[in-house]
Design an enzyme around this catalytic site. Structure first.
Site, PDB file in Angstrom:
ATOM      1  N   GLY A  92      16.873 -17.851   7.482  1.00  0.00           N
ATOM      2  CA  GLY A  92      16.192 -19.126   7.254  1.00  0.00           C
ATOM      3  C   GLY A  92      15.470 -19.635   8.491  1.00  0.00           C
ATOM      4  O   GLY A  92      14.595 -20.493   8.416  1.00  0.00           O
ATOM      5  N   ARG A 183      23.921  -7.125   7.517  1.00  0.00           N
ATOM      6  CA  ARG A 183      25.187  -7.854   7.466  1.00  0.00           C
ATOM      7  C   ARG A 183      25.986  -7.428   6.229  1.00  0.00           C
ATOM      8  O   ARG A 183      25.422  -6.830   5.308  1.00  0.00           O
ATOM      9  CB  ARG A 183      24.887  -9.364   7.362  1.00  0.00           C
ATOM     10  CG  ARG A 183      24.128  -9.872   8.580  1.00  0.00           C
ATOM     11  CD  ARG A 183      23.158 -10.995   8.213  1.00  0.00           C
ATOM     12  NE  ARG A 183      22.305 -11.308   9.365  1.00  0.00           N
ATOM     13  CZ  ARG A 183      22.489 -12.359  10.156  1.00  0.00           C
ATOM     14  NH1 ARG A 183      23.434 -13.238   9.874  1.00  0.00           N
ATOM     15  NH2 ARG A 183      21.715 -12.554  11.196  1.00  0.00           N
ATOM     16  N   ASP A 252      28.011 -13.412   5.635  1.00  0.00           N
ATOM     17  CA  ASP A 252      26.634 -13.287   6.121  1.00  0.00           C
ATOM     18  C   ASP A 252      26.579 -13.334   7.646  1.00  0.00           C
ATOM     19  O   ASP A 252      25.515 -13.100   8.227  1.00  0.00           O
ATOM     20  CB  ASP A 252      25.748 -14.391   5.531  1.00  0.00           C
ATOM     21  CG  ASP A 252      26.326 -15.772   5.729  1.00  0.00           C
ATOM     22  OD1 ASP A 252      27.425 -16.023   5.212  1.00  0.00           O
ATOM     23  OD2 ASP A 252      25.696 -16.600   6.417  1.00  0.00           O
TER      24      ASP A 252
END
Ligand code: AMP
Ligand code: MG
Length: 492
Positions: A92, A183, A252
């Site tokens: 993000g 991840r 994550d």
């Protein structure tokens, strides 16, 4: 050593289909300037450290003046956040500039954190504040200095960009350097969307680019899971042994390389407190210090679940294969942790009662809130019969004195001289860790006075935390009273 233009880019992840990422131009910051450059990380890239003095270095580093090899992308992933599945997270506020291939054959992913919004920003600003960037920048170097697997950071960039958090704060960026951004949550993304072909593509990509030796195995996907379980167990041993709490062990934030990534509200133990919660947003203590190995197992189970379609044709057999691997985690962690702690106590031969010896020491520290790092460092100078240096960390020394009697008896069974034992122990018990108050002092100077000398000093000392550095011994002091008011949350 190379110039920036001489770096060889090979952007393998960008070549994966579009569902894996989205293209974004990094957005620079107002009045961006270089705060610090890490020469050791430049070395990894075979990059000439003098490149950091170029007039256009900051523009190149922030992607505002792109190198021809850049193909900036944000990556998509999912994740279990505090135990709950979030179907789509992704970068993000991070943008991968490209992947550098070194002459030595290493692949390094360059990723900017705080470079503006992406497809995965979910309404947030895509920025990182100076405070959290300084913390990540310092801690990546500190962990590397401690010999613990970690993402690296090539440089720290400051600015006059105004970023809104609980208050307004200056924006900043770091350039992360790591093997890849893959991840546990990357695998979960394709699994929960039931895009099993893409899941296989990701697994094949991962094997080919990062674990080529596993490709020849009978079941390379299972071998990959095994490898991640092993490296994660080893990472947990390192974290627990040095007193590091990550703070947000969501899937994550777990790297398939078994390295520490996504530094947020992390903290090092000051007083030994097994239930230490470093993240003020973690009200239930899910990510408390002593929970980390268990949470790692939970996260590995999430990864295994997401990899099930890869293992075998039948779901039952796949589940059995995965379970068998996960079953071994706890025992392996305990075995390696005991081995590590024995080494930290200078013990070379194995004895039945060693587990108890370690536990009794940790209990004595917990009981008296003794400083974890300083106690172990003091033990690294200990000569049987001379407890002065150690008992200073215990307000009531009864427990530690009783333990030292056991330790004396145990040391008598070892063959090394005090001097040789001390040498071994001093290389395993650091003198310097990145305590919260130490990071906070550097942050305040940077924020209030644009004074980066403390960051520079910390970078030098934390690179070699097992050395004495007598001129910097102020950095070994226990936290001052004001430090208990520092609140570290996910907001960054
Ligand atoms: P973290 O807790 O930092 O690992 O972040 C969890 C997720 O939120 C990731 O997908 C981040 O990319 C995203 N995120 C965190 N902060 C921001 C921000 N300021 N702007 C955009 N996305 C963010
Ligand atoms: Mg994260």
């Amino acid at each position: 050593m190379k110039t920036l233009e001489q770096l060889t880019f090979d952007n393998s992840y960008a070549r994966l289909p579009e569902i894996f990422h989205s293209s974004h131009q990094p957005r620079g910051l107002k009045d961006q300037h270089l705060i610090h450059f890490n020469n050791d990380v430049a070395n990894l890239l075979e990059l000439d450290a003098n490149e950091s003095s170029r007039d256009d270095f900051v523009d190149i580093a922030t992607g505002t003046k792109p190198l021809p090899g850049y193909e900036p992308i944000a990556m998509c992933y999912a994740g279990h956040q505090f135990g709950h599945l979030v179907h789509r997270l992704g970068d993000g506020r991070a943008i991968q500039l490209g992947e550098v291939l070194t002459d030595e054959g290493k692949r390094w992913d360059l990723q900017l954190k705080g470079a503006g919004q992406t497809l995965y920003s979910r309404g947030a600003d895509g920025r990182a504040v100076l405070r959290s960037s300084v913390r990540e920048y310092l801690c990546s170097a500190a962990m590397h200095g401690l010999g613990i697997g970690t993402s690296h950071a090539l440089c720290l960039i400051g600015s006059n960009e105004v970023v809104y958090r609980e208050k307004t704060e200056p924006g900043a960026m770091i350039m992360r350097v790591w093997p890849s951004n893959i991840r546990f949550g990357s695998f979960e993304y394709y699994y929960y969307q039931q895009r099993f072909d893409d899941l296989k593509l990701l697994a094949d990509y991962t094997l080919e680019n990062h674990f080529p030796d596993l490709q020849e195995a009978g079941n390379p996907y299972l071998e990959l899971l095994k490898t991640v379980i092993k490296s994660t167990a080893e990472l947990m041993v390192e974290w627990q042994a040095v007193g590091f709490a990550h703070g947000v062990m969501n899937t994550d934030n777990m790297s398939i390389h078994g390295i520490t990534i996504d530094y947020g509200p992390f903290g090092f133990l000051d007083a030994y407190d097994p239930g230490f919660i470093c993240n003020h947003s973690d009200h239930s203590g899910r990510y408390a210090f002593n929970m980390q190995p268990q949470i790692a197992l939970f996260n590995l189970s999430c990864l295994a679940q997401a990899m099930l379609p890869l293992f075998d044709e039948t779901p039952e057999t796949s589940a059995e294969l995965a379970s068998a691997e996960l079953k071994g985690f706890q025992a392996e962690f305990e075995r390696l942790f005991l081995k590590k702690m024995c080494a930290k106590l200078g013990l070379q031969v194995h004895h039945e009662q060693d587990q108890q010896l370690v536990n009794t020491l940790l209990n004595a520290m917990a009981d008296q809130k003794a400083d974890y790092t300083l106690t172990l460092r003091a033990l690294s100078h200990y000569k049987p019969g001379n407890s002065n240096e150690i008992i200073q960390y215990f307000s009531d020394p009864q427990g530690i004195l009783a333990w030292l009697e056991l330790y004396d008896l145990r040391l008598a069974k070892e063959s090394l001289s005090d001097k040789d034992r001390h040498t071994n122990m001093l290389a395993l018990n650091p003198k310097y860790i990145l305590r919260n108050y130490i990071a906070e002092n550097a942050i305040r100077k940077a924020e209030d006075e644009h004074d980066y000398a403390e960051i520079d000093r910390l970078m030098r000392v934390l690179a070699t935390p097992f050395d004495e550095h007598p001129e910097h011994s102020d950095l070994t002091e226990k936290p001052p009273a004001w430090a208990s008011g520092i609140s570290i949350s996910c907001s960054s």
